[in-house]
Motif scaffolding. Structure first.
Motif, PDB file in Angstrom:
ATOM      1  N   ALA A 260       0.890  -1.160   0.122  1.00 50.37           N
ATOM      2  CA  ALA A 260      -0.325   0.010  -0.194  1.00 50.37           C
ATOM      3  C   ALA A 260       1.171   0.953   0.057  1.00 50.37           C
ATOM      4  N   LEU A 261       0.438   2.573  -0.562  1.00 49.72           N
ATOM      5  CA  LEU A 261       0.520   3.040  -0.612  1.00 49.72           C
ATOM      6  C   LEU A 261       0.068   4.635  -0.145  1.00 49.72           C
ATOM      7  N   VAL A 262       0.320   5.127   1.032  1.00 45.76           N
ATOM      8  CA  VAL A 262      -0.595   6.264   1.852  1.00 45.76           C
ATOM      9  C   VAL A 262       0.052   8.144   1.431  1.00 45.76           C
ATOM     10  N   VAL A 263      -0.744   8.733   0.874  1.00 41.67           N
ATOM     11  CA  VAL A 263       0.324   9.785   0.662  1.00 41.67           C
ATOM     12  C   VAL A 263      -0.606  10.525   1.867  1.00 41.67           C
ATOM     13  N   SER A 264      -0.383  11.602   2.045  1.00 44.29           N
ATOM     14  CA  SER A 264      -0.198  12.795   3.247  1.00 44.29           C
ATOM     15  C   SER A 264       0.357  14.215   3.119  1.00 44.29           C
ATOM     16  N   GLY A 265      -0.069  14.503   4.221  1.00 50.17           N
ATOM     17  CA  GLY A 265      -0.222  16.300   4.143  1.00 50.17           C
ATOM     18  C   GLY A 265      -0.632  16.881   3.340  1.00 50.17           C
ATOM     19  N   GLY A 266      -0.507  18.517   2.801  1.00 48.23           N
ATOM     20  CA  GLY A 266      -0.940  19.472   2.218  1.00 48.23           C
ATOM     21  C   GLY A 266      -0.578  19.484   1.096  1.00 48.23           C
ATOM     22  N   VAL A 267       0.478  18.869   0.537  1.00 47.67           N
ATOM     23  CA  VAL A 267       0.413  19.068  -1.303  1.00 47.67           C
ATOM     24  C   VAL A 267      -0.548  17.648  -1.696  1.00 47.67           C
ATOM     25  N   ALA A 268      -0.579  16.821  -0.196  1.00 49.67           N
ATOM     26  CA  ALA A 268      -1.964  15.537  -1.451  1.00 49.67           C
ATOM     27  C   ALA A 268      -2.776  15.669  -1.211  1.00 49.67           C
ATOM     28  N   SER A 269      -3.053  17.446  -0.911  1.00 50.11           N
ATOM     29  CA  SER A 269      -4.579  18.024  -2.087  1.00 50.11           C
ATOM     30  C   SER A 269      -4.782  18.001  -2.977  1.00 50.11           C
ATOM     31  N   ASN A 270      -3.805  18.630  -3.904  1.00 50.39           N
ATOM     32  CA  ASN A 270      -3.332  19.164  -4.516  1.00 50.39           C
ATOM     33  C   ASN A 270      -4.278  17.510  -5.765  1.00 50.39           C
ATOM     34  N   GLN A 271      -5.064  18.112  -6.196  1.00 48.76           N
ATOM     35  CA  GLN A 271      -5.143  16.846  -7.440  1.00 48.76           C
ATOM     36  C   GLN A 271      -5.171  16.245  -8.843  1.00 48.76           C
ATOM     37  N   TYR A 272      -4.387  16.616  -9.198  1.00 43.28           N
ATOM     38  CA  TYR A 272      -3.465  16.530  -9.934  1.00 43.28           C
ATOM     39  C   TYR A 272      -2.577  15.996  -9.922  1.00 43.28           C
ATOM     40  N   ILE A 273      -1.400  16.060  -8.589  1.00 45.55           N
ATOM     41  CA  ILE A 273      -0.455  15.313  -8.303  1.00 45.55           C
ATOM     42  C   ILE A 273      -0.912  13.862  -7.851  1.00 45.55           C
ATOM     43  N   ARG A 274      -1.960  14.100  -6.724  1.00 54.21           N
ATOM     44  CA  ARG A 274      -2.640  12.902  -6.381  1.00 54.21           C
ATOM     45  C   ARG A 274      -2.919  11.710  -7.486  1.00 54.21           C
ATOM     46  N   LYS A 275      -3.575  12.394  -8.863  1.00 53.86           N
ATOM     47  CA  LYS A 275      -4.183  11.391  -9.810  1.00 53.86           C
ATOM     48  C   LYS A 275      -2.695  10.562 -10.775  1.00 53.86           C
ATOM     49  N   GLY A 276      -1.997  11.478 -10.275  1.00 54.66           N
ATOM     50  CA  GLY A 276      -0.701  10.517 -11.131  1.00 54.66           C
ATOM     51  C   GLY A 276       0.271   9.907  -9.697  1.00 54.66           C
ATOM     52  N   PHE A 288      -3.707   1.952  -3.330  1.00 48.99           N
ATOM     53  CA  PHE A 288      -3.639   4.003  -2.878  1.00 48.99           C
ATOM     54  C   PHE A 288      -4.695   4.475  -2.013  1.00 48.99           C
ATOM     55  N   LEU A 289      -4.029   4.982  -0.572  1.00 47.45           N
ATOM     56  CA  LEU A 289      -4.361   5.802   0.689  1.00 47.45           C
ATOM     57  C   LEU A 289      -4.118   6.470   0.530  1.00 47.45           C
ATOM     58  N   CYS A 290      -5.720   7.890   0.798  1.00 48.25           N
ATOM     59  CA  CYS A 290      -5.139   9.558   0.952  1.00 48.25           C
ATOM     60  C   CYS A 290      -5.803   9.504   2.021  1.00 48.25           C
ATOM     61  N   PRO A 291      -5.870   9.980   3.505  1.00 47.35           N
ATOM     62  CA  PRO A 291      -6.196  11.087   4.164  1.00 47.35           C
ATOM     63  C   PRO A 291      -7.684  11.828   3.368  1.00 47.35           C
ATOM     64  N   SER A 292      -8.564  12.325   3.771  1.00 47.29           N
ATOM     65  CA  SER A 292      -9.404  13.277   3.608  1.00 47.29           C
ATOM     66  C   SER A 292      -8.455  14.584   3.208  1.00 47.29           C
ATOM     67  N   PRO A 293      -9.260  16.132   2.611  1.00 46.49           N
ATOM     68  CA  PRO A 293      -8.383  16.948   2.262  1.00 46.49           C
ATOM     69  C   PRO A 293      -7.938  17.616   3.655  1.00 46.49           C
ATOM     70  N   ARG A 294      -9.048  17.128   4.704  1.00 47.08           N
ATOM     71  CA  ARG A 294      -9.153  18.138   6.156  1.00 47.08           C
ATOM     72  C   ARG A 294      -8.209  17.452   6.642  1.00 47.08           C
ATOM     73  N   LEU A 295      -8.023  16.272   6.436  1.00 49.25           N
ATOM     74  CA  LEU A 295      -6.866  14.988   7.358  1.00 49.25           C
ATOM     75  C   LEU A 295      -5.759  15.249   6.753  1.00 49.25           C
ATOM     76  N   CYS A 296      -5.281  16.456   5.454  1.00 50.92           N
ATOM     77  CA  CYS A 296      -4.527  15.980   4.401  1.00 50.92           C
ATOM     78  C   CYS A 296      -3.351  17.525   5.598  1.00 50.92           C
ATOM     79  N   THR A 297      -3.809  18.630   5.523  1.00 49.18           N
ATOM     80  CA  THR A 297      -3.038  18.824   6.042  1.00 49.18           C
ATOM     81  C   THR A 297      -3.324  19.689   7.601  1.00 49.18           C
ATOM     82  N   ASP A 298      -2.748  20.204   7.978  1.00 51.26           N
ATOM     83  CA  ASP A 298      -1.728  20.378   9.194  1.00 51.26           C
ATOM     84  C   ASP A 298      -3.314  19.513  10.451  1.00 51.26           C
ATOM     85  N   ASN A 299      -3.305  19.796  10.892  1.00 50.75           N
ATOM     86  CA  ASN A 299      -4.909  19.383  11.931  1.00 50.75           C
ATOM     87  C   ASN A 299      -4.575  18.660  13.278  1.00 50.75           C
TER      88      ASN A 299
END
Length: 358
Positions: A260-276, A288-299
Motif C-alpha cells: 500500500a502507498l499512503v500519501v498525506s500532507g497538505g500538498v497531497a490535496s493537489n488533485q493533479y499530483i494525487r491522480k498521478g 492507494f490511500l489518502c486521507p480526506s483533504p481536511r486530514l491531509c493538511t495540518d490538523n
C-alpha cells in the motif's frame, strides 16, 4: 473522535506564505479558545481526559513553543500523562483513523515544510528511504505563486499559493513551457525543489522581458507556467516514489500481496499530483490511500490520533514532563537512504503512466 476545532490562519493567504512571528502570535491568541471549543463539542472535560498529546517536533520553533507551553500547563495542573508527538509520524498514521490498514506500508509525506518517503513498520517504527535535500514542494509552489503575483490575479486573490497554482494549471498548457526534471542523475529517493524554483524564476524574468512588463504584473502565459511547474513537481515526486516501490519489492520490505502507498500532507490535496500517484500505484498493484483533504493538511485530529495509537501500545506515554523540549528539526525513523542509493534502481519511463493519468 468526539470533538475538534480549528483556527484557520487566513492571514497567511495574503502574504503568500507563513511568517513565523505572525503564526506565533495567532497561536497565542487562539489556542485557549480552540481547546475550549473542542472540549465543549466533545462533551468531555479536562479531568476526564486519559492523556494529552502535543506536537513537539519538527516545525516552526515559535509555534511549537506556544503549543508545548500551553499543553504542559494543562498536564501539570490536572496531573495527566503527556504524549509528545512527531509531526511527520502523525501525518503517516492519520490514514489508520479512517481505514483499516495494517503495517507495513509505504508513506509519502508532502507538505509546505516537508517531503519524504518512508516505510511505516509500526506506530513508532519507520524506515526513511529519502527526503528533500533543500526545500519542500509546498514552500516552492508558494514562492512561485508569489513571484507570479497570483494574489493580483482575479481568479486567485483569496487563494493560498499552491492552491492558486493548481487552479490556474487546470486551464494552462504545460507543453508550452518545459522545465528540466531535478536530480535525474541520482538513483535514490531524495527530492530537490530549489533548483527547479530557480529555473522557474529565470523563466518568469525572461517572459516578463519578452512581454515588456514589470515584476508584479500578470504574465499572459501565467496559466501555462502554472501547469508546467505543477507537472514537473508531480513527475519528480512520481519518479522518486516509483523507485521507493521498486526498492521495497526488491528487498522484501513490503509484500506484493498487500502493498500500500499512503500519501498525506497538505500538498497531497493537489488533485493533479494525487491522480498521478493513484495511477502509479494502480500500475504497480499498490493500494492507494489518502486521507480526506481536511486530514491531509495540518490538523489537531491527526495529533490526537497519534496519541491514541501510542497510548494503545504504551509508547512514549510520559508521567513526568521534566526535560521536554520542542525540536524544530527532527528525523523520522531509521535512515536507510544510503541503501536505496547503493541499489541504484533504474525507474522505467513514466510516459504510459502519465497518459493513463491524463
Amino acid at each position: 473522535m468526539l470533538g475538534q476545532n480549528t483556527s484557520c490562519q487566513r492571514y497567511h493567504c495574503g502574504t503568500g506564505g507563513i511568517i513565523p512571528v505572525v503564526a506565533q502570535q495567532l497561536h497565542r491568541e487562539n489556542i485557549e479558545r480552540v481547546v475550549k471549543e473542542a472540549l465543549g463539542t466533545s462533551g468531555v472535560s479536562i479531568p476526564d481526559l486519559t492523556a494529552v498529546a502535543t506536537t513537539v517536533k519538527p516545525g516552526l520553533a515559535l509555534s511549537l513553543g506556544v503549543g508545548l507551553q500551553y499543553s504542559l500547563g494543562l498536564v501539570n495542573k490536572y496531573q495527566k500523562p503527556f504524549i509528545p508527538i512527531h509531526h511527520m509520524e502523525a501525518h503517516a498514521l492519520t490514514i489508520r483513523l479512517t481505514c483499516q490498514l495494517e503495517f507495513p506500508f509505504l508513506v509519502l509525506l508532502l507538505s509546505g515544510g516537508h517531503c519524504l518517503l518512508a516505510v511505516a513498520q509500526g506506530v513508532s517504527d519507520f524506515l526513511l528511504l529519502g527526503q528533500s535535500i533543500d526545500t519542500a514542494p509546498g514552500d516552492m509552489l508558494d514562492k512561485v505563486a508569489r513571484r507570479l503575483s497570483l494574489r493580483k490575479h482575479p481568479e486567485c486573490h483569496n487563494m493560498a499559493g499552491g492552491q492558486a497554482i493548481e487552479h490556474l494549471a487546470q486551464t494552462g498548457n504545460r507543453q508550452q513551457i518545459m522545465f528540466r526534471l531535478p536530480m535525474q542523475q541520482y538513483r535514490n529517493c531524495d527530492f530537490s525543489f530549489s533548483g527547479l524554483q530557480n529555473i522557474v524564476n529565470n523563466t518568469i524574468t525572461r517572459k516578463e522581458k519578452e512581454e515588456g512588463i514589470q515584476e508584479g504584473e500578470i504574465l499572459s502565459c501565467v496559466k501555462d507556467i502554472a501547469a508546467a511547474v505543477q507537472h514537473t513537481v508531480a513527475v519528480h515526486i512520481m519518479q522518486r516514489t516509483y523507485r521507493a516501490m521498486l526498492f521495497c519489492m526488491k528487498n522484501s520490505i513490503l509484500s506484493s500481496k498487500n502493498a500500500a502507498l499512503v500519501v498525506s500532507g497538505g500538498v497531497a490535496s493537489n488533485q493533479y499530483i494525487r491522480k498521478g500517484l493513484q495511477t502509479l500505484a494502480d500500475v504497480n498493484d499498490f493500494a492507494f490511500l489518502c486521507p480526506s483533504p481536511r486530514l491531509c493538511t495540518d490538523n489537531g485530529v491527526m495529533i490526537a490520533w497519534n496519541g491514541i495509537e501510542r497510548l494503545r501500545v504504551g509508547l512514549g506515554v510520559l508521567r513526568s514532563t521534566e526535560g521536554i523540549r520542542y525540536e524544530p528539526k527532527a528525523p523520522l525513523g531509521i535512515d536507510i537512504s544510503k541503501r536505496v542509493a547503493e541499489d541504484s534502481i533504474r525507474v522505467p519511463r513514466l510516459k504510459k503512466i502519465l497518459r493513463l493519468a491524463s
